[in-house]
Design a protein around this motif. Sequence first.
Motif, mmCIF file in Angstrom:
data_model
loop_
_atom_site.group_PDB
_atom_site.id
_atom_site.type_symbol
_atom_site.label_atom_id
_atom_site.label_comp_id
_atom_site.label_asym_id
_atom_site.label_seq_id
_atom_site.Cartn_x
_atom_site.Cartn_y
_atom_site.Cartn_z
ATOM 1 N N GLU A 128 0.831 -1.201 0.000
ATOM 2 C CA GLU A 128 0.000 0.000 0.000
ATOM 3 C C GLU A 128 0.867 1.254 0.000
ATOM 4 O OE1 GLU A 128 -3.466 2.423 0.200
ATOM 5 O OE2 GLU A 128 -3.003 0.403 -0.510
ATOM 6 N N ALA A 172 -22.016 4.929 -6.592
ATOM 7 C CA ALA A 172 -20.776 4.173 -6.409
ATOM 8 C C ALA A 172 -19.658 5.030 -5.840
ATOM 9 C CB ALA A 172 -20.328 3.573 -7.748
ATOM 10 N N ASP A 173 -19.764 6.362 -5.960
ATOM 11 C CA ASP A 173 -18.710 7.255 -5.490
ATOM 12 C C ASP A 173 -18.973 7.803 -4.094
ATOM 13 O OD1 ASP A 173 -17.056 7.023 -7.639
ATOM 14 O OD2 ASP A 173 -17.858 8.753 -8.705
ATOM 15 N N GLU A 223 -18.812 6.558 -1.138
ATOM 16 C CA GLU A 223 -17.746 6.230 -0.191
ATOM 17 C C GLU A 223 -16.369 6.493 -0.779
ATOM 18 O OE1 GLU A 223 -15.670 5.232 3.107
ATOM 19 O OE2 GLU A 223 -17.823 5.620 2.916
ATOM 20 N N ARG A 224 -16.218 6.297 -2.077
ATOM 21 C CA ARG A 224 -14.894 6.441 -2.690
ATOM 22 C C ARG A 224 -14.391 7.878 -2.706
ATOM 23 N NH1 ARG A 224 -14.738 3.548 -8.370
ATOM 24 N NH2 ARG A 224 -16.697 4.685 -8.612
ATOM 25 N N VAL A 225 -15.288 8.857 -2.528
ATOM 26 C CA VAL A 225 -14.843 10.247 -2.587
ATOM 27 C C VAL A 225 -13.849 10.565 -1.477
ATOM 28 C CG1 VAL A 225 -16.877 11.161 -3.737
ATOM 29 C CG2 VAL A 225 -16.872 10.953 -1.253
ATOM 30 N N ALA A 257 -11.455 8.530 -0.564
ATOM 31 C CA ALA A 257 -10.190 7.841 -0.816
ATOM 32 C C ALA A 257 -9.135 8.829 -1.287
ATOM 33 C CB ALA A 257 -10.384 6.735 -1.854
ATOM 34 N N LYS A 258 -7.890 8.564 -0.928
ATOM 35 C CA LYS A 258 -6.790 9.430 -1.346
ATOM 36 C C LYS A 258 -6.658 9.425 -2.862
ATOM 37 C CE LYS A 258 -3.849 7.249 1.294
ATOM 38 N NZ LYS A 258 -4.720 6.498 2.164
ATOM 39 N N HIS A 309 -8.607 10.404 -5.078
ATOM 40 C CA HIS A 309 -9.808 10.134 -5.874
ATOM 41 C C HIS A 309 -10.329 11.445 -6.460
ATOM 42 C CE1 HIS A 309 -13.571 8.272 -7.154
ATOM 43 N NE2 HIS A 309 -14.188 9.329 -6.643
ATOM 44 N N ALA A 354 -13.501 12.964 -8.308
ATOM 45 C CA ALA A 354 -14.890 12.724 -8.713
ATOM 46 C C ALA A 354 -15.244 13.624 -9.880
ATOM 47 C CB ALA A 354 -15.831 12.993 -7.534
ATOM 48 N N SER A 373 -10.077 13.309 2.008
ATOM 49 C CA SER A 373 -9.360 12.330 2.817
ATOM 50 C C SER A 373 -8.745 12.985 4.049
ATOM 51 C CB SER A 373 -8.267 11.661 1.977
ATOM 52 O OG SER A 373 -7.590 10.677 2.719
ATOM 53 N N TRP A 430 -18.832 11.237 6.451
ATOM 54 C CA TRP A 430 -19.416 10.431 5.375
ATOM 55 C C TRP A 430 -20.127 11.356 4.382
ATOM 56 C CZ3 TRP A 430 -21.518 11.256 10.078
ATOM 57 C CH2 TRP A 430 -22.855 11.656 10.148
#
Length: 358
Positions: A121, A288-289, A291-293, A295-296, A298, A300, A312, A326
């Motif tokens: 990682e 789909a985004d 939660e992913r927003v 993420a480091k 990321h 959108a 993040s 959230w």
Amino acid sequence: MSATRQWIGYAWAAGASTACTLAGFAMAPRFDLVNIAMVYLLAVVVIALRFTRGAAVFTSVASVALFDFLFVPPQGTFTVDDVQYLLTFAIMLAVAVVISGLTRNVREQARAQAVLEVEAETERIRSVLLASISHDLRTPLAVMSGASSSLAERGELLGEKERRELARSLYEQSRDMGERVAKVLQMTRLETGAMSLDRDWVSLPELAATVLDRLAERLAGHRAMVEWPADLPLVHVDAVLLEQVLANLLDNAARHTASGTVVRLRAQVRDADIVVSVEDFGHGIPEADVERVFAKFHHAGTAPGGMGLGLSIARSIVRLHHGEAWAERIPGGGTAFRFTLPRETAPAMPAEPPEAPR
């Protein structure tokens, strides 16, 4: 393994052996001795799975001693009349050694796997970071290089307006690049645990007003709304870091919504915490985004600028304050970014001393 953990294992071993003895006394009138031995064997297995080999062997020895002295004829002595019980004792000891060895191997493999995952990682983040820096800093560097070159080579030939525009472009691009580098450094400090909190009691409306003033130019094209409940208490936070959270969320809303979009900042008081929300009423983000927003790196949508670190960083700071962050889709379009802060009782204001008599 720490000494404290080892002593805890031995304490559990003694407790398990004692519990098995009590269970053995309850079973003795109705069960054969072999069934009581299985109860002790269960204790050996449990301790071997959870603690060190030493604790497992101690459980085995204690169980054998207690079982022999209290249950195996002749009772009250360590003499064994039936040789088959010696085999039972040997099996208990072997089970303790084998299971503890297997458990230790599994733990070592798990730790090794965790180390490999962390290294992988870290390498992935390093690669993404280098790619992001090379991509996101190339544009402002190119603009700065072009503007400074024009000023150096043709400054005397340019009009006042053109020089002012070039100088402003230099300033804006250098500020933007500084913000991006600062976010990278801040994310590094957050992930390595090098950031500590300097807490104080602050007013959310006052802190938010400072942030809105700082972002006035960036939010100029949006309709900013602020809603604070009348009973909003003070919060015990690091004011500088919480300003960063609000700034990142408001900046994110400004970047990813069209001019004229409503951006609302509000709070809600609950029993155990305070929920702060930054809501925009643009097109929203795909499900789909949601939660992913956070993420480091990321990105959108197709909004320009940014390194994908703002959200993040905001979540990491909120978690430092024992809160959570959230995103939610707003019915009818739009996105709400929310975070919680623990609700604490502010200290009472000290009473003013009485005036001295004149």
